[in-house]
Design an enzyme around this catalytic site. Structure first.
Site, mmCIF file in Angstrom:
data_model
loop_
_atom_site.group_PDB
_atom_site.id
_atom_site.type_symbol
_atom_site.label_atom_id
_atom_site.label_comp_id
_atom_site.label_asym_id
_atom_site.label_seq_id
_atom_site.Cartn_x
_atom_site.Cartn_y
_atom_site.Cartn_z
ATOM 1 N N ASP A 49 0.838 -1.194 0.000
ATOM 2 C CA ASP A 49 0.000 0.000 0.000
ATOM 3 C C ASP A 49 0.879 1.253 0.000
ATOM 4 O O ASP A 49 1.733 1.421 0.864
ATOM 5 C CB ASP A 49 -0.877 0.000 1.263
ATOM 6 C CG ASP A 49 -1.785 1.205 1.301
ATOM 7 O OD1 ASP A 49 -2.813 1.187 0.602
ATOM 8 O OD2 ASP A 49 -1.453 2.194 1.996
ATOM 9 N N TYR A 54 2.843 9.813 0.036
ATOM 10 C CA TYR A 54 3.860 9.232 0.918
ATOM 11 C C TYR A 54 5.285 9.440 0.387
ATOM 12 O O TYR A 54 6.236 9.374 1.161
ATOM 13 C CB TYR A 54 3.672 7.720 1.090
ATOM 14 C CG TYR A 54 2.357 7.267 1.683
ATOM 15 C CD1 TYR A 54 1.551 8.125 2.420
ATOM 16 C CD2 TYR A 54 1.929 5.952 1.510
ATOM 17 C CE1 TYR A 54 0.353 7.683 2.953
ATOM 18 C CE2 TYR A 54 0.735 5.503 2.050
ATOM 19 C CZ TYR A 54 -0.053 6.373 2.758
ATOM 20 O OH TYR A 54 -1.233 5.936 3.285
ATOM 21 N N LYS A 83 -2.783 5.986 -4.181
ATOM 22 C CA LYS A 83 -3.899 6.896 -3.869
ATOM 23 C C LYS A 83 -3.730 8.252 -4.531
ATOM 24 O O LYS A 83 -2.616 8.767 -4.643
ATOM 25 C CB LYS A 83 -3.986 7.096 -2.342
ATOM 26 C CG LYS A 83 -4.012 5.776 -1.583
ATOM 27 C CD LYS A 83 -4.231 5.931 -0.104
ATOM 28 C CE LYS A 83 -3.940 4.621 0.599
ATOM 29 N NZ LYS A 83 -2.528 4.451 0.989
ATOM 30 N N HIS A 114 -7.556 9.599 -1.625
ATOM 31 C CA HIS A 114 -6.879 9.470 -0.328
ATOM 32 C C HIS A 114 -7.695 10.069 0.827
ATOM 33 O O HIS A 114 -7.809 9.469 1.883
ATOM 34 C CB HIS A 114 -5.500 10.150 -0.409
ATOM 35 C CG HIS A 114 -4.527 9.656 0.602
ATOM 36 N ND1 HIS A 114 -3.176 9.643 0.390
ATOM 37 C CD2 HIS A 114 -4.699 9.158 1.843
ATOM 38 C CE1 HIS A 114 -2.566 9.145 1.451
ATOM 39 N NE2 HIS A 114 -3.467 8.849 2.346
#
Ligand code: A2P
Length: 317
Positions: A49, A54, A83, A114
């Protein structure tokens, strides 16, 4: 499909592995992320994931492609989620193409909105300013997400951090229903109402921070240090993390623990050859509930669509 096989079926027909490695991190470098992904693949993880937000897509992609080249796994053996960032709502197709470029993949298995929040600037871990918020139009964002699926850039689409009300609203106009809602979930935030709603509409739930993010500035040790969890772990001869993760998969959700430590990555995967008892479930279901990550930073009284935390979660907090 099922706990014994370690997978659940999405409403697209695809199988999602019940345990995945979460890859959000504040201070690791690419080499450490790649090492964690490679260890996870060796241990047996087949679900990863990430998110554009990120900054870990590149390292994850490097590790996966290296594993494809060396024949450890094939692309179709792994399930990769990314996302749509809060700054990317205007053009999901361009956003997913950027993610795929970073990941060095031709498609992701799942692409999620997200947050139900639209921002002008990419804010990492700090508090957004008033001028950072933009008016939200989930309907047009979802149309873009549907195009991502129709063009084959993702095999499934879904949402993250959506309340039951936001799911119901989305379903009222979606051509393609969401396959997944990825939310904070653990024994101290069990999401009973949301899971009932998702189950009714055949939407799979994935749990982020399934351990409560211990030892992280955005998390808490209250889940892993809970005395009941400790008691159940001792009874079964398992670790507290294993009890928490096993509880998640026995609830029918997929769990996405983050670890960058080889021993804990392996430990977290050992949850498929034993089970909790009905008594354990009864006791855990009575634990006092409290959300750890409230999303407070997405709330303000002027420019955010949410004036209060209750509005962000539609009262489900
Ligand atoms: P580490 O990377 O040192 O293993 P969550 O998945 O709920 O967000 O929690 C992530 C945090 O939990 C990470 O900081 C990770 O630290 C820690 N963690 C992961 N697995 C375990 C485990 N089995 N026992 C204790 N802490 C763990």
């Amino acid at each position: 499909m099922g706990i014994a096989e370690g997978t659940a079926q999405l409403n697209t027909g695809a199988l999602i592995p019940l345990i995945g490695l979460g890859t959000v991190t504040r201070n690791l470098n690419d080499e450490e992320i790649k090492a964690a992904v490679t260890t996870s693949l060796q241990v047996g993880y087949r679900h990863f994931d990430t998110a554009s937000f990120y900054g870990t897509e590149h390292a994850l992609g490097e590790a996966l492609n290296s594993a494809f080249r060396s024949g450890i796994v094939n692309r179709e053996d792994v399930f990769v989620t990314s996302k749509l960032g809060n700054t990317e709502h205007d053009d999901p197709i361009a956003a997913i193409k950027n993610s795929l470029k970073s990941l060095q993949l031709e498609y992701v298995d799942l692409y999620l909105i997200h947050w139900p929040v639209k921002m002008r600037t990419r804010i990492l871990f700090s508090q957004p300013k008033e001028e950072d918020f933009l008016p939200l139009d989930i309907k047009s964002t979802w149309q873009g997400m549907e195009q991502c699926m129709e063009t084959g850039l993702t095999k499934a689409i879904g949402v993250s951090n959506f309340s039951s009300k936001k799911i119901e609203d989305l379903l009222s106009y979606a051509k393609i229903p969401p396959a997944v809602d990825q939310v904070e979930m653990h024994p101290l935030w069990q999401q009973k109402k949301l899971r009932e709603c998702c189950s009714k509409h055949n939407i799979h739930v994935s749990a982020w921070s399934p351990l409560g993010a211990p030892n992280n500035p955005w998390g808490s040790n209250v889940v892993i240090d809970n005395p009941l969890i400790q008691e159940i772990a001792e009874k079964h001869g398992k670790t507290r993390a294993q009890v928490i993760l096993r509880w998640g998969v026995e609830q029918g959700v997929s769990v996405l623990p983050k670890s960058f430590n080889a021993g804990r990555i392996a430990e977290n995967f050992q949850i498929f050859d034993w089970s909790l008892t009905l008594d354990d479930h009864g006791k855990i279901s009575k634990l006092k509930q409290g959300k750890i990550s409230t999303g407070q930073k997405f709330v303000n009284s002027t420019t955010s669509p949410y004036k209060t935390i209750e509005e962000l979660w539609d009262g489900e907090i």
